[in-house]
Design an enzyme around this catalytic site. Structure first.
Site, short mmCIF file in Angstrom:
data_model
loop_
_atom_site.label_atom_id
_atom_site.label_comp_id
_atom_site.label_asym_id
_atom_site.label_seq_id
_atom_site.Cartn_x
_atom_site.Cartn_y
_atom_site.Cartn_z
N ASP A 1 2.27 5.84 -6.80
CA ASP A 1 3.56 5.80 -6.12
C ASP A 1 4.75 5.73 -7.07
O ASP A 1 5.89 5.98 -6.67
CB ASP A 1 3.61 4.59 -5.18
CG ASP A 1 2.53 4.67 -4.12
OD1 ASP A 1 2.35 5.77 -3.56
OD2 ASP A 1 1.85 3.67 -3.87
N HIS B 1 0.87 -1.19 0.00
CA HIS B 1 0.00 0.00 0.00
C HIS B 1 0.91 1.24 0.00
O HIS B 1 1.74 1.39 -0.90
CB HIS B 1 -0.95 -0.09 1.20
CG HIS B 1 -2.05 0.91 1.25
ND1 HIS B 1 -2.51 1.58 0.15
CD2 HIS B 1 -2.82 1.37 2.29
CE1 HIS B 1 -3.50 2.40 0.50
NE2 HIS B 1 -3.70 2.30 1.80
N1 NMX Z 1 5.19 -6.67 -9.72
C1 NMX Z 1 5.22 -8.02 -9.68
N2 NMX Z 1 4.14 -8.79 -9.54
C2 NMX Z 1 2.97 -8.17 -9.49
C3 NMX Z 1 2.84 -6.77 -9.56
C4 NMX Z 1 4.02 -6.01 -9.67
N3 NMX Z 1 4.02 -4.68 -9.68
N4 NMX Z 1 1.52 -6.45 -9.46
C5 NMX Z 1 0.85 -7.61 -9.33
N5 NMX Z 1 1.72 -8.66 -9.33
C6 NMX Z 1 1.43 -10.07 -9.13
C7 NMX Z 1 0.82 -10.27 -7.74
O1 NMX Z 1 1.83 -10.30 -6.75
C8 NMX Z 1 0.09 -11.58 -7.93
O2 NMX Z 1 1.04 -12.61 -7.90
P1 NMX Z 1 0.72 -14.05 -7.18
O3 NMX Z 1 -0.49 -14.58 -7.87
O4 NMX Z 1 1.95 -14.84 -7.42
O5 NMX Z 1 0.47 -13.76 -5.74
C9 NMX Z 1 -0.43 -11.47 -9.36
O6 NMX Z 1 0.42 -10.50 -10.02
C10 NMX Z 1 -1.87 -11.01 -9.45
O7 NMX Z 1 -2.00 -9.79 -8.74
P2 NMX Z 1 -3.09 -8.69 -9.19
O8 NMX Z 1 -4.43 -9.32 -9.07
O9 NMX Z 1 -2.70 -8.11 -10.49
O10 NMX Z 1 -2.87 -7.55 -8.10
P3 NMX Z 1 -3.48 -7.44 -6.63
O11 NMX Z 1 -4.80 -6.79 -6.71
O12 NMX Z 1 -3.40 -8.76 -5.91
O13 NMX Z 1 -2.42 -6.47 -5.93
C11 NMX Z 1 -0.98 -4.61 -5.79
C12 NMX Z 1 -2.34 -5.12 -6.23
C13 NMX Z 1 -0.96 -3.11 -5.86
C14 NMX Z 1 -0.72 -5.04 -4.33
C15 NMX Z 1 0.11 -5.22 -6.72
O14 NMX Z 1 -0.10 -4.76 -8.03
C16 NMX Z 1 1.51 -4.89 -6.28
O15 NMX Z 1 2.06 -5.59 -5.43
N6 NMX Z 1 2.13 -3.78 -6.82
C17 NMX Z 1 3.42 -3.32 -6.39
C18 NMX Z 1 3.31 -2.59 -5.07
C19 NMX Z 1 2.65 -1.25 -5.25
O16 NMX Z 1 2.98 -0.47 -6.13
N7 NMX Z 1 1.71 -0.93 -4.35
C20 NMX Z 1 1.08 0.40 -4.35
C21 NMX Z 1 -0.41 0.41 -4.71
C22 NMX Z 1 -0.94 1.80 -4.68
N8 NMX Z 1 -0.95 2.37 -3.33
O17 NMX Z 1 -0.49 3.43 -3.11
O18 NMX Z 1 -1.46 1.74 -2.39
C1 MLT Z 2 -4.79 4.13 -2.60
O1 MLT Z 2 -4.61 5.30 -2.94
O2 MLT Z 2 -5.37 3.84 -1.55
C2 MLT Z 2 -4.17 3.05 -3.44
O3 MLT Z 2 -4.17 3.38 -4.79
C3 MLT Z 2 -4.68 1.67 -3.15
C4 MLT Z 2 -6.11 1.36 -3.48
O4 MLT Z 2 -6.88 2.17 -3.95
O5 MLT Z 2 -6.45 0.17 -3.27
#
Ligand code: NMX
Ligand code: MLT
Length: 471
Positions: free
Chosen positions: A408, A307
Site C-alpha cells: 500500500d 488492512h
Molecule cells: N507505524 C507505527 N507503528 C507500527 C507500525 C507502523 N507502520 N507497524 C507496526 N507498528 C506497531 C504496532 O501498532 C504494534 O504496536 P503496539 O504494541 O503498541 O500495539 C507494534 O508495532 C508491533 O506490531 P507488529 O507486530 O510489528 O505488527 P502487527 O503484525 O501487529 O501489525 C500491521 C501489522 C500491518 C497492522 C502494522 O504494521 C500496521 O499497522 N501498519 C500500518 C498500516 C498498514 O500499512 N497496513 C497495511 C498492511 C498491508 N495490507 O494491505 O493489508
Molecule cells: C494482504 O495483501 O492481504 C496484506 O498484505 C495483509 C496480509 O497479508 O496480512
C-alpha cells in the site's frame, strides 16, 4: 508453436526448481499448460479428483503430525505464527514475499501471457494459474477474457441498491452493497435449495465465482463514476482484456494506465489465506454461504485501515506531508513529520506487516513500474524518500517487527499520476483484485470438501488456570 513455447518455458521452470530446492514442494504440481483445451471448467474437472486423492492421502498418512506448539502469546496475539488454514492458491514467505502457485511476482511477470510483448501480466492469466496451478497459453487467457466479458452485465437492481445510499457514503460501503445486491443471482444458493449433492458443490461455486469476478469491475466502476463523474456509466468494451476494461469503465484509456491496472489487479489478488479479507471470505464460505455473501464479508475486512484501507491512508498522509511542508521536503522535515505522526498515537500507513519481514515484492514491482514510467513525478520521489527515512525510525521504536514498506505504500502515487486522484476510492480497486484470489480458493474449498471452520476459544480465567496447572 504454442507447444514449443510451452516446452521451453517448462524447461526454464524446471531449472528454477532445481536451483532452488526449497521451492520444490510449493511447485509440485505447477506446470506449463500443454493442453490446447480452452475451457477452464473442464480443466478443473480433470484436476479435482487427483487433488481430492492427494488431500485424502495427507489426512490418512500425516493427520497426526504436529505443526508446532500453540502458545498463550499466539492466542492473545492475533494468532500470529499459528498455522491453521489450508490455502492452495498462494503461499507467503516472510523474507521472499508472495508466490502464486509457486511463482514469485517477477516470475509471473515473465511467464504469464501479456497484452503486448514484455508487458505486464494479464490478470485472467493469473486467475487461470491460481485455479489450475498451470501457466496458461495466450489462447487460453483470451478464451477466459471472453468468458468473463460474457458474464459482465450487471442487473439493474444493483445500480438501484447503490443509488439508495448517499453519494457521500464511503466507496467501500457502496461497493459492498453492490456485491450484496449481486447475490440474488447465486447459482450455489439456488442449487443448495434444490438439494444439490455435496460432491457437486464446486460447480455452482465455480459459476458464481466467475460471474462475481466478471462483474466486480463494473460495480466498482459505477461507484467511481457515481461519486466523481456525475454517474455517467461507461459500458464494457468487447475488444479489451479484464484489466484494460476495468480502466476503461473507470474512464481511463491510456496504454500506461491499462498496463498499471493489469499489474495492480494481478499483484493485489491473493496473499495466502491468513490475511483479514481472505480469511474472512474462507470462514464465511465454510458455512456454505455462497461466494457473493462470502466475498462481501471479505470486503468488509478489507475496508479496515490496518488492512486494505491503508492504500487510501497512504496517499492522504503523503498529501498531508506536502500540504504542510511542500513537495521539496528535506530529509529532516520528513523525519520530523514521521515522528509527529507516531507521537500522536497513529501508525505510519504503508509500513509494517503481520507476516513479511522484508520489503514487500509488490512494493518493489510498483517501484520498478514508477522508475520506468514516472521517474520524475514529485510524489514518487517522496515515496522513495520515505523508503529511506521511515524504516530506521520504526526500528528505533523497538517494537515494530517489520519496518519495511508494504504494497500500500506505493499504489496510490501511481494511480494519482495517471489521474485517479480520489484516495478514498483506492480500497475498491484492491477489492476488485482480491475477488480473483478469494474466489479461486473458494472453488477449491468446495472441491476438496473442506469443513466448517470452528476453532476453540478460551477465557482469561481458562488461560490462568491452565497455565497454573502446567507450570
Ligand atoms: N507505524 C507505527 N507503528 C507500527 C507500525 C507502523 N507502520 N507497524 C507496526 N507498528 C506497531 C504496532 O501498532 C504494534 O504496536 P503496539 O504494541 O503498541 O500495539 C507494534 O508495532 C508491533 O506490531 P507488529 O507486530 O510489528 O505488527 P502487527 O503484525 O501487529 O501489525 C500491521 C501489522 C500491518 C497492522 C502494522 O504494521 C500496521 O499497522 N501498519 C500500518 C498500516 C498498514 O500499512 N497496513 C497495511 C498492511 C498491508 N495490507 O494491505 O493489508
Ligand atoms: C494482504 O495483501 O492481504 C496484506 O498484505 C495483509 C496480509 O497479508 O496480512
Amino acid at each position: 508453436m504454442v507447444f514449443y513455447r510451452s516446452v521451453s518455458l517448462l524447461s526454464k521452470l524446471r531449472n528454477r526448481v532445481v536451483q532452488q530446492p526449497s521451492l520444490t514442494s510449493s511447485v509440485r504440481w505447477l506446470q506449463i499448460q500443454t493442453s490446447s483445451d480452452l475451457d477452464l471448467h473442464s480443466q478443473l474437472k480433470e484436476l479435482i479428483p487427483e487433488q481430492q486423492e492427494r488431500l485424502k492421502k495427507i489426512k490418512s498418512e500425516y493427520g497426526k503430525v504436529q505443526l508446532g506448539n500453540i502458545t498463550v502469546n499466539m492466542v492473545i496475539g492475533g494468532m500470529r505464527g499459528m498455522t491453521g488454514l489450508l490455502w492452495e492458491t498462494s503461499l507467503l514467505d516472510p523474507d521472499e514475499g508472495i508466490r502464486f502457485r509457486g511463482l514469485s511476482i517477477p516470475e509471473c511477470q515473465k511467464l504469464l501471457p501479456a497484452a503486448k510483448p514484455g508487458g505486464e501480466p494479464l490478470p485472467e492469466g493469473l486467475l487461470w494459474l491460481l485455479l489450475t496451478g498451470k501457466v496458461p497459453t495466450k489462447e487460453q487467457v483470451d478464451a477466459l477474457s471472453k468468458d468473463l466479458r460474457s458474464r459482465a452485465t450487471i442487473p439493474d437492481h444493483v445500480y438501484k441498491a447503490i443509488n439508495a445510499l448517499p453519494v457521500t457514503a464511503h466507496p467501500m460501503t457502496q461497493f459492498t452493497t453492490g456485491v450484496m445486491a449481486l447475490q440474488v443471482q447465486s447459482e450455489f444458493s439456488k442449487a443448495y435449495e434444490k438439494g444439490i449433492h455435496k460432491s457437486k458443490y464446486w460447480e455452482p461455486t465455480y459459476e458464481d465465482s466467475l460471474s462475481l469476478i466478471a462483474q466486480v469491475p463494473a460495480v466498482a466502476a459505477y461507484v467511481y463514476r457515481r461519486m466523481y463523474k456525475n454517474g455517467e456509466r461507461i459500458p464494457v468494451d468487447d475488444s479489451l482484456d479484464y484489466g484494460a476494461n476495468f480502466a476503461h469503465m473507470l474512464g481511463f484509456d491510456g496504454p500506461e494506465m491499462q498496463e498499471l491496472m493489469r499489474l495492480y489487479v494481478t499483484i493485489h489478488s491473493d496473499h495466502e489465506g491468513g490475511n483479514v479479507s481472505a480469511h474472512t471470505g474462507h470462514l464465511v464460505a465454510s458455512a456454505l454461504s455462497d461466494p457473493y455473501l462470502s466475498f462481501a464479508a471479505a470486503l468488509n475486512g478489507l475496508a479496515g485501515p490496518l488492512h486494505g484501507l491503508a492504500n487510501q491512508e497512504v496517499l492522504l498522509w503523503i498529501k498531508s506531508v506536502v500540504d504542510e511542508c511542500g513537495e521539496n521536503i528535506t530529509t529532516d522535515q520528513l523525519k520530523d513529520y514521521v515522528w509527529k505522526t507516531l507521537n500522536s498515537g497513529k501508525v505510519v500507513p504503508g509500513f509494517g506487516h503481520g507476516v513479511l519481514r522484508k520489503t514487500d515484492p509488490r512494493y518493489m514491482c510498483q517501484r520498478e513500474f514508477a522508475l520506468k514510467h514516472l521517474p520524475n513525478d514529485p510524489l514518487f520521489q517522496l515515496v522513495s524518500k520515505l523508503y529511506d527515512v521511515v524504516p530506521p525510525i520504526l526500528t528505533e521504536l523497538g517494537k515494530v517487527k517489520n519496518p519495511w514498506p508494504n504494497v500500500d505504500a506505493h499504489s496510490g502515487v501511481l494511480l494519482n499520476y495517471y489521474g485517479l486522484t480520489e484516495a478514498r476510492y483506492f480500497t475498491v480497486l484492491f477489492g476488485v483484485s482480491r475477488a480473483i484470489g478469494i474466489c479461486s480458493q473458494l472453488i477449491w474449498d468446495r472441491a476438496l470438501g473442506l469443513p466448517l471452520e470452528r476453532p476453540k476459544s478460551v477465557t482469561m480465567e481458562w488461560l490462568e488456570q491452565h497455565c497454573k496447572k502446567s507450570a
